[in-house]
Motif scaffolding. Structure first.
Motif, PDB file in Angstrom:
ATOM      1  N   SER A 218       0.820  -1.214   0.000  1.00 26.29           N
ATOM      2  CA  SER A 218       0.000   0.000   0.000  1.00 26.29           C
ATOM      3  C   SER A 218       0.852   1.261   0.000  1.00 26.29           C
ATOM      4  O   SER A 218       0.424   2.303  -0.520  1.00 26.29           O
ATOM      5  N   LYS A 219       2.047   1.232   0.585  1.00 25.64           N
ATOM      6  CA  LYS A 219       2.905   2.419   0.624  1.00 25.64           C
ATOM      7  C   LYS A 219       3.390   2.789  -0.769  1.00 25.64           C
ATOM      8  O   LYS A 219       3.425   3.967  -1.125  1.00 25.64           O
ATOM      9  N   ARG A 220       3.780   1.823  -1.536  1.00 25.43           N
ATOM     10  CA  ARG A 220       4.309   2.074  -2.868  1.00 25.43           C
ATOM     11  C   ARG A 220       3.236   1.948  -3.955  1.00 25.43           C
ATOM     12  O   ARG A 220       3.512   2.176  -5.128  1.00 25.43           O
ATOM     13  N   SER A 221       1.980   1.548  -3.528  1.00 23.62           N
ATOM     14  CA  SER A 221       0.867   1.352  -4.468  1.00 23.62           C
ATOM     15  C   SER A 221       1.242   0.378  -5.571  1.00 23.62           C
ATOM     16  O   SER A 221       0.974   0.612  -6.760  1.00 23.62           O
ATOM     17  N   ARG A 222       1.843  -0.730  -5.129  1.00 23.42           N
ATOM     18  CA  ARG A 222       2.237  -1.750  -6.083  1.00 23.42           C
ATOM     19  C   ARG A 222       1.720  -3.102  -5.607  1.00 23.42           C
ATOM     20  O   ARG A 222       1.428  -3.296  -4.427  1.00 23.42           O
ATOM     21  N   PHE A 223       1.621  -4.057  -6.545  1.00 24.20           N
ATOM     22  CA  PHE A 223       1.018  -5.352  -6.207  1.00 24.20           C
ATOM     23  C   PHE A 223       1.524  -6.397  -7.194  1.00 24.20           C
ATOM     24  O   PHE A 223       2.057  -6.073  -8.267  1.00 24.20           O
ATOM     25  N   THR A 224       1.275  -7.672  -6.822  1.00 22.45           N
ATOM     26  CA  THR A 224       1.565  -8.805  -7.694  1.00 22.45           C
ATOM     27  C   THR A 224       0.364  -9.756  -7.620  1.00 22.45           C
ATOM     28  O   THR A 224      -0.115 -10.070  -6.526  1.00 22.45           O
ATOM     29  N   LEU A 225      -0.087 -10.215  -8.781  1.00 27.96           N
ATOM     30  CA  LEU A 225      -1.204 -11.174  -8.796  1.00 27.96           C
ATOM     31  C   LEU A 225      -1.013 -12.164  -9.927  1.00 27.96           C
ATOM     32  O   LEU A 225      -0.283 -11.922 -10.895  1.00 27.96           O
ATOM     33  N   ASN A 226      -1.706 -13.320  -9.786  1.00 31.84           N
ATOM     34  CA  ASN A 226      -1.675 -14.356 -10.798  1.00 31.84           C
ATOM     35  C   ASN A 226      -3.032 -14.437 -11.497  1.00 31.84           C
ATOM     36  O   ASN A 226      -4.089 -14.294 -10.865  1.00 31.84           O
ATOM     37  N   HIS A 232      -3.667 -22.088 -17.633  1.00 28.98           N
ATOM     38  CA  HIS A 232      -2.341 -21.491 -17.543  1.00 28.98           C
ATOM     39  C   HIS A 232      -2.343 -20.422 -16.453  1.00 28.98           C
ATOM     40  O   HIS A 232      -3.362 -19.771 -16.217  1.00 28.98           O
ATOM     41  N   ILE A 233      -1.187 -20.240 -15.813  1.00 27.27           N
ATOM     42  CA  ILE A 233      -1.016 -19.200 -14.806  1.00 27.27           C
ATOM     43  C   ILE A 233      -0.161 -18.097 -15.403  1.00 27.27           C
ATOM     44  O   ILE A 233       0.961 -18.338 -15.858  1.00 27.27           O
ATOM     45  N   ILE A 234      -0.725 -16.902 -15.405  1.00 27.75           N
ATOM     46  CA  ILE A 234      -0.012 -15.744 -15.947  1.00 27.75           C
ATOM     47  C   ILE A 234       0.286 -14.823 -14.775  1.00 27.75           C
ATOM     48  O   ILE A 234      -0.628 -14.321 -14.123  1.00 27.75           O
ATOM     49  N   GLU A 235       1.562 -14.602 -14.490  1.00 27.82           N
ATOM     50  CA  GLU A 235       1.926 -13.754 -13.355  1.00 27.82           C
ATOM     51  C   GLU A 235       2.069 -12.299 -13.805  1.00 27.82           C
ATOM     52  O   GLU A 235       2.751 -11.994 -14.786  1.00 27.82           O
TER      53      GLU A 235
END
Length: 276
Positions: A218-226, A232-235
């Protein structure tokens, strides 16, 4: 002496003339009287004959009236006999008619009371409806104001919308950076939009794909999701707010896009856009 004779002669002539004139007058008067007497006699005879005819006609009429009176008396006797025979039936029928009239009157009175009650209920309902209509009018006035305000907000939102290039270097068109802008895109109707909230390590089915949040800063307003699509899994690793995350899926290999517009601790919110 001669003068005296002349005077006497003149007087005698005058007397003779007077006698002749008187006789003429008497004859004329007698003729008139005779004419009148004859005329009166004829008139009397005529009247007597007319009177006799009238007497004869009167007798005929009296005979007819006598016969008619007898017929009437006989008819009245027969009618009286008949009425005497049906008197009990008439009394019974009269009682039945009176009873029917009383029942009809009671029924009519009950119907009138019911009608009055219905009218009162309808009047009450109409008063309530009028009140509701007044409320609806007020609501409509407020709704019109809200619609005008919404239109203004949509116009402002449209002005704020921006297009972007996705992570596959494909121009994605307009993107929404918040819920208000997303509502505008939904109303625009160019694509299908599915809003979602993802929690860390929880897989969520969105339309025909599944999404799983791996990391949220939340501090950098960044995230990672699949993205799980077509087995298929797309990261999508270390992405930023408002960045279109693009991928192809389906038999026709259609382009889907994910946009995240809020990042909290272990949670993100955004939407999935799919072709129509």
């Amino acid at each position: 002496m001669s003068e005296t004779l002349e005077i006497q002669s003149a007087e005698k002539r005058t007397t003779n003339i007077a006698l002749v004139a008187g006789g003429v007058v008497v004859v004329i008067l007698f003729a008139i009287m005779l004419y009148l007497i004859v005329g009166l006699r004829d008139r009397v005879n005529s009247l007597e004959a007319k009177a006799e005819r009238q007497n004869a006609e009167t007798k005929v009429i009296e005979d007819k009236l006598h016969l008619t009176n007898k017929n009437i008396e006989a008819g009245m006797e027969a009618l009286g006999s008949k009425v005497g025979m049906t008197q009990e039936e008439l009394a019974k029928r009269t009682a039945e008619l009176k009873s029917q009239q009383e029942r009809s009157a009671a029924k009519l009175s009950a119907q009138q009371q019911a009608t009055k009650k219905e009218v009162a209920n309808v009047s009450s309902e109409m008063s309530g409806v009028k009140g509701e209509i007044g409320g609806v009018k007020t609501d409509l006035g407020g709704a019109k104001s809200d619609i005008a305000s919404t239109r203004g907000e949509l116009a402002a939102t449209k002005a704020k919308l921006e297009s972007a290039i996705g992570d596959l270097n494909i121009h994605s068109g307009l993107i929404a950076k918040n819920r208000d802008e997303l509502e505008y895109l939904k109303h625009k109707g160019d694509r299908n939009y599915y809003e979602f909230t993802l929690r860390k390590k929880q897989r969520s089915q969105i339309s025909t794909v599944s999404l799983e949040l791996k990391k949220a800063d939340s501090k950098r307003s960044r995230f990672t999701l699949n993205v799980l699509a077509d087995d298929h899994i797309i990261e999508k690793k270390d992405r930023t707010l408002g960045e279109p995350l693009q991928f192809y899926t389906g038999r026709n290999r259609q382009l889907y896009e994910i946009v995240i517009f809020t990042v909290n601790k272990d949670q993100v919110s955004g939407y999935l856009a799919t072709p129509k």
